[in-house]
Design a protein around this motif. Sequence first.
Motif, PDB file in Angstrom:
ATOM      1  N   GLN A  85      17.549  26.466  39.041  1.00 20.57           N
ATOM      2  CA  GLN A  85      18.915  26.558  38.558  1.00 20.57           C
ATOM      3  C   GLN A  85      19.883  26.141  39.664  1.00 20.57           C
ATOM      4  OE1 GLN A  85      19.708  27.278  35.323  1.00 20.57           O
ATOM      5  NE2 GLN A  85      17.471  27.183  35.088  1.00 20.57           N
ATOM      6  N   PRO A  86      20.968  25.459  39.310  1.00 22.84           N
ATOM      7  CA  PRO A  86      21.973  25.140  40.317  1.00 22.84           C
ATOM      8  C   PRO A  86      22.405  26.397  41.066  1.00 22.84           C
ATOM      9  CG  PRO A  86      22.433  23.961  38.291  1.00 22.84           C
ATOM     10  CD  PRO A  86      21.313  24.914  37.983  1.00 22.84           C
ATOM     11  N   GLY A  87      22.473  26.299  42.374  1.00 21.72           N
ATOM     12  CA  GLY A  87      22.817  27.431  43.220  1.00 21.72           C
ATOM     13  C   GLY A  87      21.616  28.124  43.823  1.00 21.72           C
ATOM     14  N   ASP A  88      20.409  27.869  43.274  1.00 23.46           N
ATOM     15  CA  ASP A  88      19.190  28.490  43.819  1.00 23.46           C
ATOM     16  C   ASP A  88      18.941  28.016  45.245  1.00 23.46           C
ATOM     17  OD1 ASP A  88      18.748  29.780  41.448  1.00 23.46           O
ATOM     18  OD2 ASP A  88      16.964  28.611  40.870  1.00 23.46           O
ATOM     19  N   THR A  89      18.455  28.919  46.081  1.00 21.83           N
ATOM     20  CA  THR A  89      17.972  28.553  47.419  1.00 21.83           C
ATOM     21  C   THR A  89      16.472  28.337  47.341  1.00 21.83           C
ATOM     22  OG1 THR A  89      19.722  29.807  48.541  1.00 21.83           O
ATOM     23  CG2 THR A  89      17.738  29.296  49.814  1.00 21.83           C
ATOM     24  N   VAL A  90      16.016  27.187  47.810  1.00 23.07           N
ATOM     25  CA  VAL A  90      14.608  26.811  47.710  1.00 23.07           C
ATOM     26  C   VAL A  90      14.117  26.330  49.073  1.00 23.07           C
ATOM     27  CG1 VAL A  90      14.851  26.180  45.283  1.00 23.07           C
ATOM     28  CG2 VAL A  90      15.181  24.436  47.043  1.00 23.07           C
ATOM     29  N   THR A  91      12.815  26.042  49.144  1.00 20.64           N
ATOM     30  CA  THR A  91      12.226  25.470  50.350  1.00 20.64           C
ATOM     31  C   THR A  91      11.504  24.183  49.982  1.00 20.64           C
ATOM     32  OG1 THR A  91      11.902  27.656  51.342  1.00 20.64           O
ATOM     33  CG2 THR A  91      10.620  25.835  52.267  1.00 20.64           C
ATOM     34  N   LEU A  92      11.803  23.107  50.687  1.00 24.66           N
ATOM     35  CA  LEU A  92      11.132  21.838  50.469  1.00 24.66           C
ATOM     36  C   LEU A  92       9.909  21.754  51.364  1.00 24.66           C
ATOM     37  CD1 LEU A  92      14.043  21.203  49.390  1.00 24.66           C
ATOM     38  CD2 LEU A  92      13.582  18.842  50.024  1.00 24.66           C
TER      39      LEU A  92
END
Length: 238
Positions: A85-92
Motif C-alpha cells: 500500500q502507498p505509504g508502507d515501509t518496505v525493504t528491497l
Amino acid sequence: MPTELLFRQDAYLTETPAKVEALNERGGIVLDRTVFYATGGGQPGDAGRIRLADGSEIAIGTTIYDPEDKSRVIHVPLEGQAAPQPGDTVTLLLDWERRLKRMRIHTALHLLSVVLPFPVTGGSIGDGDGRLDFDIPEGGLDKAEIGEKLNALIARNAAVSERWITDEELDANPGLVKTMSVKPPRGSGRVRLVSIEGIDLQPCGGTHVRNTSEIGVVAITDIEKKGKQNRRVRIALA
C-alpha cells in the motif's frame, strides 16, 4: 517525486529500506529510493524481492523507468504477487548474483570497445554474456587475438570509478561518446562518466565492478557479420 537511484552512488549496495510512493495501473511499484537498476543502455532491469513489514515478500521480475515520468522507477512484480500500500515501509533485496554477472560483463564490454576502437552501433548485456556491434570496414577479425588483448586489459587490475561532467563539457569532448545508437542521457545538466584507470573513459549510466580484476577471464564466443560494415562480437564469462 523522483526515485533516488542508490545504485548510481554504490553499485554494491544490495538492500535498502524504502517507502512505497504509488502503484501504477498494472501493479508496478514506485518507491522513494531503489538499489534496483532500471532497464536502459543495453543493461536489463534488476530482479529481486520487496519484503513487507509482516515478513512476506513480493518477487520482482524486472525494473523499468516510468514511461510517463522518466525520473521515477517502477518495480514490476511477477504475476500473482501481493501488492503493498502507498505509504508502507518496505525493504528491497537485490538479486545480487545476477547483478554481479551483469556488472562484470558491462565492464568487460567497455574494455572490448578499447580493443576494437570503432564506432559502436549497438550492444546488450546478459547474465554472464553480452555483445557489442561495431561499424567496421571489410576485414577479418581474429577471435583469439581479440580475446588475448581483452584479457590482458582485464589483468591490469585497473580501478573503475565514476564522475560527472556538465553537458557543456561533453559537447566540448565529443570523442568521449563511442555509441552511435544510444546517446548519453541529457537534460539534467550533467552526464555520468565511467573511468577505467589508464584505459578508458566514456559516458555510461550502468553498473560496473570496482576493479577489472573482478571480471575474471572472458572468452570471445562468436563474431558475426550483420551487414556490409557491421560486426557483432559476443563475449562470455569463462
